[in-house]
Motif scaffolding. Structure first.
Motif, mmCIF file in Angstrom:
data_model
loop_
_atom_site.group_PDB
_atom_site.id
_atom_site.type_symbol
_atom_site.label_atom_id
_atom_site.label_comp_id
_atom_site.label_asym_id
_atom_site.label_seq_id
_atom_site.Cartn_x
_atom_site.Cartn_y
_atom_site.Cartn_z
ATOM 1 N N PRO A 92 -76.482 30.871 46.470
ATOM 2 C CA PRO A 92 -77.078 32.174 46.785
ATOM 3 C C PRO A 92 -77.857 32.792 45.628
ATOM 4 O O PRO A 92 -78.456 33.863 45.791
ATOM 5 C CB PRO A 92 -75.845 33.029 47.110
ATOM 6 N N ARG A 93 -77.858 32.170 44.465
ATOM 7 C CA ARG A 93 -78.490 32.802 43.309
ATOM 8 C C ARG A 93 -80.006 32.861 43.477
ATOM 9 O O ARG A 93 -80.638 31.879 43.860
ATOM 10 C CB ARG A 93 -78.136 32.042 42.028
ATOM 11 N N PRO A 94 -80.616 34.007 43.179
ATOM 12 C CA PRO A 94 -82.063 34.162 43.380
ATOM 13 C C PRO A 94 -82.866 33.516 42.260
ATOM 14 O O PRO A 94 -82.377 33.308 41.151
ATOM 15 C CB PRO A 94 -82.243 35.682 43.364
ATOM 16 N N VAL A 95 -84.115 33.198 42.586
ATOM 17 C CA VAL A 95 -85.056 32.752 41.567
ATOM 18 C C VAL A 95 -85.421 33.945 40.692
ATOM 19 O O VAL A 95 -85.627 35.049 41.202
ATOM 20 C CB VAL A 95 -86.319 32.165 42.237
ATOM 21 N N PRO A 96 -85.508 33.803 39.363
ATOM 22 C CA PRO A 96 -85.865 34.938 38.500
ATOM 23 C C PRO A 96 -87.204 35.550 38.890
ATOM 24 O O PRO A 96 -88.178 34.832 39.177
ATOM 25 C CB PRO A 96 -85.929 34.316 37.106
ATOM 26 N N ALA A 97 -87.250 36.859 38.903
ATOM 27 C CA ALA A 97 -88.485 37.567 39.246
ATOM 28 C C ALA A 97 -89.430 37.614 38.041
ATOM 29 O O ALA A 97 -88.997 37.565 36.886
ATOM 30 C CB ALA A 97 -88.155 38.984 39.702
ATOM 31 N N GLY A 98 -90.704 37.724 38.329
ATOM 32 C CA GLY A 98 -91.695 37.940 37.284
ATOM 33 C C GLY A 98 -92.156 36.694 36.575
ATOM 34 O O GLY A 98 -92.930 36.779 35.616
ATOM 35 N N LEU A 99 -91.721 35.501 36.996
ATOM 36 C CA LEU A 99 -92.102 34.263 36.329
ATOM 37 C C LEU A 99 -93.053 33.423 37.177
ATOM 38 O O LEU A 99 -93.373 32.295 36.806
ATOM 39 C CB LEU A 99 -90.852 33.435 35.990
ATOM 40 N N GLY A 100 -93.469 33.962 38.322
ATOM 41 C CA GLY A 100 -94.372 33.220 39.180
ATOM 42 C C GLY A 100 -93.715 32.069 39.910
ATOM 43 O O GLY A 100 -94.396 31.118 40.317
ATOM 44 N N LEU A 101 -92.399 32.125 40.066
ATOM 45 C CA LEU A 101 -91.663 31.038 40.704
ATOM 46 C C LEU A 101 -91.333 31.312 42.159
ATOM 47 O O LEU A 101 -90.767 30.441 42.834
ATOM 48 C CB LEU A 101 -90.361 30.770 39.938
ATOM 49 N N ASP A 102 -91.651 32.493 42.661
ATOM 50 C CA ASP A 102 -91.247 32.847 44.016
ATOM 51 C C ASP A 102 -91.768 31.854 45.049
ATOM 52 O O ASP A 102 -91.055 31.469 45.978
ATOM 53 C CB ASP A 102 -91.747 34.251 44.362
#
Length: 436
Positions: free
Chosen positions: A416-426
């Motif tokens: 369930p862990r989210p991808v880090p925001a602000g790194l362009g990985l979404d």
């Protein structure tokens, strides 16, 4: 308390249970985070970035001055002699490959070395010989002397501190032994210099190499520092602009070191970062630095040894206190699975595998790998206690996640862990199955 502030020291990472915890990073022996002072100096230098050694503009003159000051400061960091040369390279591996091409004779190493201090020497014109380390320091020194006394050896290449166990051989004894037989000494300082000081002038060591990414300066630069005679006449490390005095369509006149081996546009930002890290570490009171590390190492090593089924790696039965590295294995547990569990459920980063030291791990009978935890200037007691708590949870079976081996990598099912925001990985979240 940490000894020096690090970028990301307060970084919070998600756990499987939804909590956010401060990252406990025990993987600095592979790549350490940036010192805050390093990041600040890089930010200050960036507006002035321009060509080095080739421009008449003001910013080029500033950049050239920054680069050459960095060379001076990096040399001072390792106690360079007045006639030594400091060459900027990409990393320790790059430095060893450079020196390997310059050695005018045979090279001798031990089988405990990192691959970076084993493989490049096979390219040395005079050949390369590997000696198996013995179970004791005295036995290992005797084995080295047996080779040194039997045939000419140009260079003894030795680790300053093992990246697997943190152990080292006594440098004064190594230098005295090698020099007695007319052999020079190279020290792989990649691990050592993030934990201990070294002076070429005081120790008599002839060459040392180290990497910024292990020295809290992860900006793509390292250094080779040492005696210049071999380096002034050896084949240039790279052929290109900046390494020459004169070029015609049929000939080239190479310059001397360091420029001889720094062809192309130099990494000004990396050199500045490395010099800043060197200055910050040099300013640490040595007693406080050593006490910080020894206290945390003792706490971690004793805690790990107290857990059932855990073995701690060691090369020599009588070696002195190691630097802040503890490598261990747990019977019946894949090291990679244990590392994945510690990260996902306790916010702890460790290293798993064979640490680019396959001959050593094979000789120890640990060919399947191990787990390595490394202590640095940013490590705290709370970090150590969290790692020990995570290991205790694994041993007692207190596990929440379900793990599966996919393409050789342990992943968390239904992570369930989210991808880090602000790194362009979404946009890549769907492809990053462990974090999707």
């Amino acid at each position: 308390m940490p000894l020096l502030p690090l970028v990301g020291a307060e970084l919070e990472i998600p756990l499987l249970d939804g909590r956010l915890v401060r990252h406990a990073n025990f993987d600095g022996a592979a790549s350490a985070p940036s010192l805050t002072a390093v990041a600040e100096q890089v930010t200050a230098a960036l507006p002035w970035y321009a060509s080095v050694h080739r421009g008449s503009g003001y910013s080029s003159q500033v950049s050239t001055a920054l680069y050459e000051r960095a060379r001076r400061d990096v040399g001072q960091f390792v106690g360079a002699r007045s006639d030594d040369v400091t060459i900027f390279v990409r990393n320790t591996t790059d430095a060893v490959n450079l020196l390997a091409s310059a050695v005018p004779g045979r090279v001798l190493t031990l089988d405990v070395e990192h691959h970076a201090n084993l493989l490049p020497w096979d390219r040395s014109p005079g050949g390369h010989e590997i000696v198996q380390a013995r179970p004791t320091v005295g036995g290992t020194l005797a084995a080295l002397e047996g080779v040194l006394s039997a045939r000419p050896i140009a260079l003894l290449a030795i680790t300053g501190a093992s990246n697997v166990t943190g152990e080292s051989l006594p440098l004064p004894a190594i230098v005295e032994l090698a020099h007695r037989y007319g052999c020079r000494v190279f020290v792989d300082g990649a691990q050592l210099l993030a934990h201990r000081r070294l002076s070429l002038e005081a120790s008599g060591v002839d060459y040392v190499a180290f990497s910024g990414h292990k020295l809290y300066a992860p900006f793509g630069s390292g250094a080779l520092v040492g005696r210049r005679d071999w380096l002034d006449v050896s084949e240039p490390h790279l052929a290109g602009g900046g390494a020459v005095r004169q070029v015609t369509t049929g000939s080239v006149e190479w310059t001397t070191a360091p420029a001889r081996h720094e062809a192309g546009t130099p990494n000004l930002i990396g050199a500045t970062a490395l010099a800043t890290a060197a200055a910050e570490l040099s300013a640490l009171p040595e007693d406080a630095w050593r006490e910080h590390e020894n206290r945390l190492h003792r706490r971690l090593a004793e805690g790990v040894a107290a857990l059932p089924g855990i073995d701690v790696a060691r090369v020599w039965s009588d070696s002195a206190a190691p630097i802040g590295v503890v490598t261990f294995r747990l019977a019946g547990t894949d090291p990679a699975l244990l590392a994945a569990f510690l990260a996902a459920e306790h916010g702890v980063s460790v290293r798993d595998g064979r640490f680019c030291a396959h001959p050593l791990l094979d000789r120890l009978g640990w060919g399947e790998g191990a787990v390595r935890a490394s202590i640095g200037v940013g490590t705290t007691e709370e970090d150590v206690d969290r790692l020990l708590a995570g290991l205790t949870a694994w041993v007692t079976g207190d596990r929440a996640g379900r793990y599966e081996l996919v393409d050789g990598v342990w992943i968390v099912l239904d992570d369930p862990r989210p991808v880090p925001a602000g790194l362009g990985l979404d946009a890549l979240a769907a492809a990053l199955s462990p974090c999707s």
